[in-house]
Design an enzyme around this catalytic site. Structure first.
Site, PDB file in Angstrom:
ATOM      1  CE  LYS A  95      -4.511   0.737   0.270  1.00 49.71           C
ATOM      2  NZ  LYS A  95      -5.589  -0.180  -0.160  1.00 49.71           N
TER       3      LYS A  95
HETATM    4  P1  NAD Z   1     -13.183   7.443  -2.093  1.00 46.72           P
HETATM    5  O1  NAD Z   1     -12.166   8.486  -1.912  1.00 46.72           O
HETATM    6  O2  NAD Z   1     -13.751   7.224  -3.443  1.00 46.72           O
HETATM    7  O3  NAD Z   1     -14.402   7.686  -1.082  1.00 46.72           O
HETATM    8  C1  NAD Z   1     -14.202   7.865   0.285  1.00 46.72           C
HETATM    9  C2  NAD Z   1     -15.529   8.255   0.902  1.00 46.72           C
HETATM   10  O4  NAD Z   1     -15.380   8.304   2.312  1.00 46.72           O
HETATM   11  C3  NAD Z   1     -16.015   9.646   0.461  1.00 46.72           C
HETATM   12  O5  NAD Z   1     -17.415   9.596   0.249  1.00 46.72           O
HETATM   13  C4  NAD Z   1     -15.698  10.507   1.679  1.00 46.72           C
HETATM   14  O6  NAD Z   1     -16.544  11.648   1.768  1.00 46.72           O
HETATM   15  C5  NAD Z   1     -15.952   9.521   2.795  1.00 46.72           C
HETATM   16  N1  NAD Z   1     -15.317   9.922   4.055  1.00 46.72           N
HETATM   17  C6  NAD Z   1     -14.043  10.339   4.256  1.00 46.72           C
HETATM   18  N2  NAD Z   1     -13.849  10.650   5.545  1.00 46.72           N
HETATM   19  C7  NAD Z   1     -15.033  10.412   6.169  1.00 46.72           C
HETATM   20  C8  NAD Z   1     -15.483  10.553   7.504  1.00 46.72           C
HETATM   21  N3  NAD Z   1     -14.666  11.005   8.459  1.00 46.72           N
HETATM   22  N4  NAD Z   1     -16.762  10.209   7.803  1.00 46.72           N
HETATM   23  C9  NAD Z   1     -17.603   9.782   6.835  1.00 46.72           C
HETATM   24  N5  NAD Z   1     -17.233   9.621   5.542  1.00 46.72           N
HETATM   25  C10 NAD Z   1     -15.963   9.943   5.229  1.00 46.72           C
HETATM   26  O7  NAD Z   1     -12.513   6.094  -1.535  1.00 46.72           O
HETATM   27  P2  NAD Z   1     -12.909   4.587  -1.875  1.00 46.72           P
HETATM   28  O8  NAD Z   1     -11.997   4.118  -2.928  1.00 46.72           O
HETATM   29  O9  NAD Z   1     -14.366   4.475  -2.016  1.00 46.72           O
HETATM   30  O10 NAD Z   1     -12.436   3.849  -0.525  1.00 46.72           O
HETATM   31  C11 NAD Z   1     -13.276   3.772   0.614  1.00 46.72           C
HETATM   32  C12 NAD Z   1     -12.789   2.650   1.505  1.00 46.72           C
HETATM   33  O11 NAD Z   1     -12.804   1.427   0.773  1.00 46.72           O
HETATM   34  C13 NAD Z   1     -11.358   2.797   2.020  1.00 46.72           C
HETATM   35  O12 NAD Z   1     -11.266   2.185   3.286  1.00 46.72           O
HETATM   36  C14 NAD Z   1     -10.558   1.977   1.023  1.00 46.72           C
HETATM   37  O13 NAD Z   1      -9.316   1.543   1.538  1.00 46.72           O
HETATM   38  C15 NAD Z   1     -11.507   0.832   0.801  1.00 46.72           C
HETATM   39  N6  NAD Z   1     -11.296   0.080  -0.426  1.00 46.72           N
HETATM   40  C16 NAD Z   1     -11.308   0.686  -1.636  1.00 46.72           C
HETATM   41  C17 NAD Z   1     -11.133  -0.071  -2.785  1.00 46.72           C
HETATM   42  C18 NAD Z   1     -11.222   0.530  -4.166  1.00 46.72           C
HETATM   43  O14 NAD Z   1     -11.235  -0.247  -5.144  1.00 46.72           O
HETATM   44  N7  NAD Z   1     -11.319   1.822  -4.317  1.00 46.72           N
HETATM   45  C19 NAD Z   1     -10.916  -1.449  -2.682  1.00 46.72           C
HETATM   46  C20 NAD Z   1     -10.927  -2.047  -1.426  1.00 46.72           C
HETATM   47  C21 NAD Z   1     -11.126  -1.272  -0.304  1.00 46.72           C
END
Ligand code: NAD
Length: 439
Positions: free
Chosen positions: A125
């Site tokens: 990561k």
């Molecule tokens: P993203 O940046 O697209 O979205 C993040 C979301 O979280 C946004 O809506 C933001 O407003 C919200 N957020 C941030 N801080 C917050 C808070 N304090 N309270 C409430 N909401 C909050 O990111 P993503 O890619 O959707 O990733 C989200 C999670 O999923 C992370 O934990 C990431 O590691 C995990 N993840 C992502 C992927 C992927 O393919 N993108 C894969 C596996 C896991």
């Protein structure tokens, strides 16, 4: 603090190279979960030492010219936890709370995730400690390109393959690809397409990658519902985080007739007892940048969001949201972890005690890395699969992983998170025993 002008003309702070003033150490949580599973399965002591630490940790400080001509220095990380099963693999996060321990934790989870999904990748990561909303589009491009340059051969299509995570997307991946290719001799450039996944389709991305993590979450919710005899059309759900994972999971639940009751993101929380249309909300969020002010729902506070009565909670934002404080308040039957590490060990104990089912992150959100693997394969073979093929293959892999974790939970009489760890650790233990340790 130093300030610089944004494209809107407002002054805003330049980055500070200091740890973010937060937060529970998620790496300690990972080690707690790891040691708990290792004790139960009696993991080989040597393998335990290997997997209980990260292989490589790279911190880079790199300068970037801002739009107003001044120089800012940024801090970026890449942590490579393990590559016994294949090249290091894992996303890049741009967030002010990024620090080395958070990246260590996320890298370690990636190793377990690939092992459970049975794909030939290890875990890594990376990230940069910034708030990307504070930078112009061209500043973000220069930050991304200079970070890629600073990483140099720390990444590579057969060595370590980044992908999107919080606040990074297909555009960022396209810049990384282009920068990485530009650093290579001309004859080698075309072989570098697989250096990142989650690219735009036209630049070598895969159909279905953008929605893959949310799609995987929904596939597993369906499996859970089938096994529990739950009719999804009679259920409701709440979602925290409405970015890539949260918005896709919410939208893909819609065809099953489940009702979205409340959503929270970084801008605030909203609720509507009659239901929120996730497609309509996604259009609003795309335009406005967050759920705040959505006219077809009421604003609520964080506490009201957590206490919303629903069948399913999909946390899809950041770590440590389900804790000793919030876990007793949840009124749901299932937590389907779209985010990485949304539940800390205290929260976990409370969920287990209360009989709330948990689809743990390293199982539930593995759709992203699985379709990243498909993208990598397509790049390597110069193929382009149609969406149906991608979705079908994803479904098969997710269901098999679900069954492995379910069977292990039954065999060891443990919760699903511990079972998921045991599945991952058993696979890695076998590989280390077969290969031995060089020299
Ligand atoms: P993203 O940046 O697209 O979205 C993040 C979301 O979280 C946004 O809506 C933001 O407003 C919200 N957020 C941030 N801080 C917050 C808070 N304090 N309270 C409430 N909401 C909050 O990111 P993503 O890619 O959707 O990733 C989200 C999670 O999923 C992370 O934990 C990431 O590691 C995990 N993840 C992502 C992927 C992927 O393919 N993108 C894969 C596996 C896991």
């Amino acid at each position: 603090m130093a300030t610089a002008k944004t494209i809107t003309g407002k002054r805003r702070p330049l980055p500070l190279i200091t740890p973010h003033p937060k937060k529970r150490n998620v790496y300690e949580d990972v080690m707690y979960q790891f040691n708990k599973a290792a004790d139960i399965m009696n993991l080989d002591p040597g393998v335990r030492k290997i997997l209980g630490t990260t292989m490589n940790e790279i911190t880079v400080h790199f300068p970037v010219k801002m739009d107003d001509g001044r120089i800012a220095v940024f801090t970026g990380y890449r942590v490579q936890h393990n590559n016994a099963l294949g090249p290091f693999k894992g996303g890049l996060r741009f967030h002010p709370a990024v620090d080395i321990d958070e990246i260590r934790a996320l890298a370690t989870w990636m190793t377990w995730k690939s092992a459970i999904a049975n794909i030939p990748f290890g875990g890594a990561k990376g990230g940069i400690q910034i708030d990307p909303s504070q930078y112009s589009f061209s500043e973000l491009e220069r930050i991304t390109r200079r970070f890629t340059f600073a990483l140099g051969n720390v990444i590579g299509p057969d060595y370590d393959i980044p992908a999107p995570d919080v606040n990074t997307n297909a555009q960022i991946m396209a810049w990384i690809l282009d920068t990485y290719q530009s650093m290579m001799p001309a004859l080698e450039r075309q072989r570098m397409l697989a250096v990142v996944t989650g690219k735009p389709i036209e630049s070598g991305g895969s159909l279905g990658r953008e929605k893959a993590t949310g799609q995987g979450v929904v596939f597993l919710i369906r499996e859970w519902a089938k096994e529990k005899g739950v009719d999804l059309s009679k259920t409701s759900y709440i979602v925290q985080g409405f970015g890539n994972v949260g918005s896709w999971a919410a939208r893909l639940m819609k065809p099953f007739g489940s009702v979205l009751l409340a959503v929270e993101d970084v801008t605030g929380a909203i609720a509507n007892p009659n239901g929120i249309d996730p497609d309509d909300l996604a259009r609003y969020v795309k335009e406005k940048g967050g759920v705040k002010g959505y006219p077809k729902a009421n604003p609520i506070d964080h506490n009201e969001f957590i206490c919303t009565k629903a069948d399913i909670f999909i946390p899809a934002a950041l770590e440590n949201q389900i804790t000793a404080e919030t876990a007793p308040l949840l009124q749901v039957r299932l937590v389907a972890e779209g985010a990485n590490g949304p539940t800390d060990p205290d929260g976990d104990k409370i969920l287990n005690r209360r009989g709330i089912d948990v689809l743990p992150d390293i199982l539930c959100n593995s759709g992203g890395v699985i379709v990243s693997y498909f993208e990598w394969l397509q790049n390597k073979r110069s193929e382009f699969w149609d969406l149906q093929e991608v979705d079908c293959k994803l479904y098969k892999k997710m269901v098999l992983a679900y069954q492995r974790v379910r069977d292990t939970a039954q065999k060891f009489q443990v919760d699903w998170r511990t079972a998921a760890y045991i599945v991952a650790l058993a696979r890695l233990e076998k590989v280390y025993k077969e290969r031995g340790i060089f020299p």
